[in-house]
Design an enzyme around this catalytic site. Sequence first.
Site, short mmCIF file in Angstrom:
data_model
loop_
_atom_site.label_atom_id
_atom_site.label_comp_id
_atom_site.label_asym_id
_atom_site.label_seq_id
_atom_site.Cartn_x
_atom_site.Cartn_y
_atom_site.Cartn_z
N ASP B 35 0.84 -1.20 0.00
CA ASP B 35 0.00 0.00 0.00
C ASP B 35 0.88 1.25 0.00
OD1 ASP B 35 -2.32 1.41 0.03
OD2 ASP B 35 -2.63 1.29 2.19
N HIS B 52 2.99 2.93 -9.14
CA HIS B 52 2.81 1.47 -9.15
C HIS B 52 4.05 0.76 -9.71
CE1 HIS B 52 -1.32 1.67 -7.84
NE2 HIS B 52 -1.65 2.49 -8.81
N LEU B 149 10.63 -21.08 -4.18
CA LEU B 149 9.88 -19.92 -3.66
C LEU B 149 8.53 -19.87 -4.37
CD1 LEU B 149 9.85 -17.18 -1.99
CD2 LEU B 149 10.56 -16.11 -4.10
#
Lengths: 297, 300
Positions: B35, B52, B149
């Site tokens: 955020d 972004h 991962l």
Amino acid sequence: MIDRLYKLIWLAVHIIVSIYETLCFLYLRFQALIIWSYDFWQNSASITRRDRAYLLGCKAELTKLPKHLNLIIGPDQLGCVNESVVTNILSYAQILGIDCVSLYDVRSEGVSVKQIFKRRKSYWKELQHNQFELGPEEYESTSKDINKNGCNVNGYARNGNIVGENGSLCNGNAYKNISSAHMKVYQISNEDNRPLLAKICRKLFQQRDTSNVQKLLADRKQLEQHISEELANHMQWNFVDPDLSIIFNRDTCSFGVLPWQTRFTEFQTFETGRYMNAENFANVLYKYSKCEQRWGK
Amino acid sequence: MSWVSDYHYKWYETLAMNVVRAGGYIPRHIAFVMDGNRRYAKSQNLRKIEGHSHGFEKLANCLRWCLDLGIKEVTTFAFSIENYKRSEDEVNGLLDLAREKFQKILLEEQKLNEHGVRIRVIGNIGLLPEDLQALIAKAMVITEQNGKLFLNIAFSYTSRDEMTQAVETILKLGDELEPSDINERLLEECLYTRHTPPPDLLFRTSGETRISDFLMWQLSSTILYFTNILWPQINLWNFLSGIFAYQRANLRLDSFKRQKRLEHAQLAKYSNYYSLRVQRFLQSLDCYRKSVLLSLSTSN
């Protein structure tokens, strides 16, 4: 060898932070002792009057109040959250006109809302299992409460100065028994969390051949709405999603409380060791009041 | 910018990483709510979409740190269903950014395989444009053999939608099930996060203290770590602070978590979870999801 050295450094940092935390905890407990001693010499009626005046002053400053306040009590032994803490919060919530308070205690021998109510003088009734309605507390003002501004907030450092500035608030609401609205109190058990969603799913599964359920399956939004309604029905009364959760635990964790309803809930951890009085309760609300919800936008 | 960055540690950063790793209790699964991208863009006088992009660069750094620390699974909240409410320009910009990044996965297949990164997208991808659905499916298919991962990207996701989807799955595909088979354990297995353990740590930036409809079902014993830093400003020290806070919290919550794990296992044991009927249903669910994914990945 080098790994042991790294481990040793980690342990040293861990110990330093633990010492710092312990000192903070002791300071908060010492502060709590002083506040408690001060209150000990006051009679309960004057404490109630003081808290009422203080909180109503805060209410005027807060830009928003939670409609539904949720309390989460974690397993932390140092938390010492007992009936008296919950009783205080219920009283403060009632003064502020909060519609609903829910309590989720994860401890095996946690606080029971019913036991708290049994000790109260004011009206309460059990609507259904674990759901209660709490009437206003008996309250009478006396001339002693009123200072020259029409308000006595003795004992607290106020965050603002609205109360008593012109006397309008205190001369009005604060000295009438304004918390006449009945507050709903809900004791949340683990069965209200994930198992309740499974129960609703089971019920829908049993009716899956009906046209109603088939219609829901055609549109996920409708099914989502239906689940929300079913959950609300379980609560029986107009149960809004919690706006604010106060967590009584050293570490912030939701403990799985109401996974469907807490999606936009603000979580605030109440510092372990801090005394729960009107001032500290109001501080939580001030913090909440500053939170801005964007709803995804 | 790659999905896993080539972050160059300074000597003291390497030392800090080694110290934190030596402390033990490294979370197996960490979830990020990234955020603050737009607030960062505003503060730097950048366009929202540039905020972004900066956020994505930080995600690549975080993945590098997670890999180096031995964290096995990362879930990130990239795009919420609620975000469709944003302006058309911003939504289109975000979808274009996603297209670019998923294309990058296809180009970087070899590098991702070297790192052993498996990409999984969780969410209602049916709401996305078809070309993006195909790209996502391809990215998932080409990395599905990796296991070092796990990167779960919550895209077009909300937790309510996920839970509703789980109920819908049982109602639509569970013809052979009995009502007594339905419990929270079965519902959990029908979530998008089937085959994924619940997160140990949720890391949210930008000072907000809510979860915003992210993995609500899965967070019942997760440590929530909220920090004031905006996501594009996150650095190694913020990341390690979160891990250190988790390590310490885990020492305190260990017995609670152990009890929850026990209850979880008991629920499976004393319900019909291990019955042939339920296991067959779960197998058919896996097959169904796999076939949807394959058909999407082969579509143009």
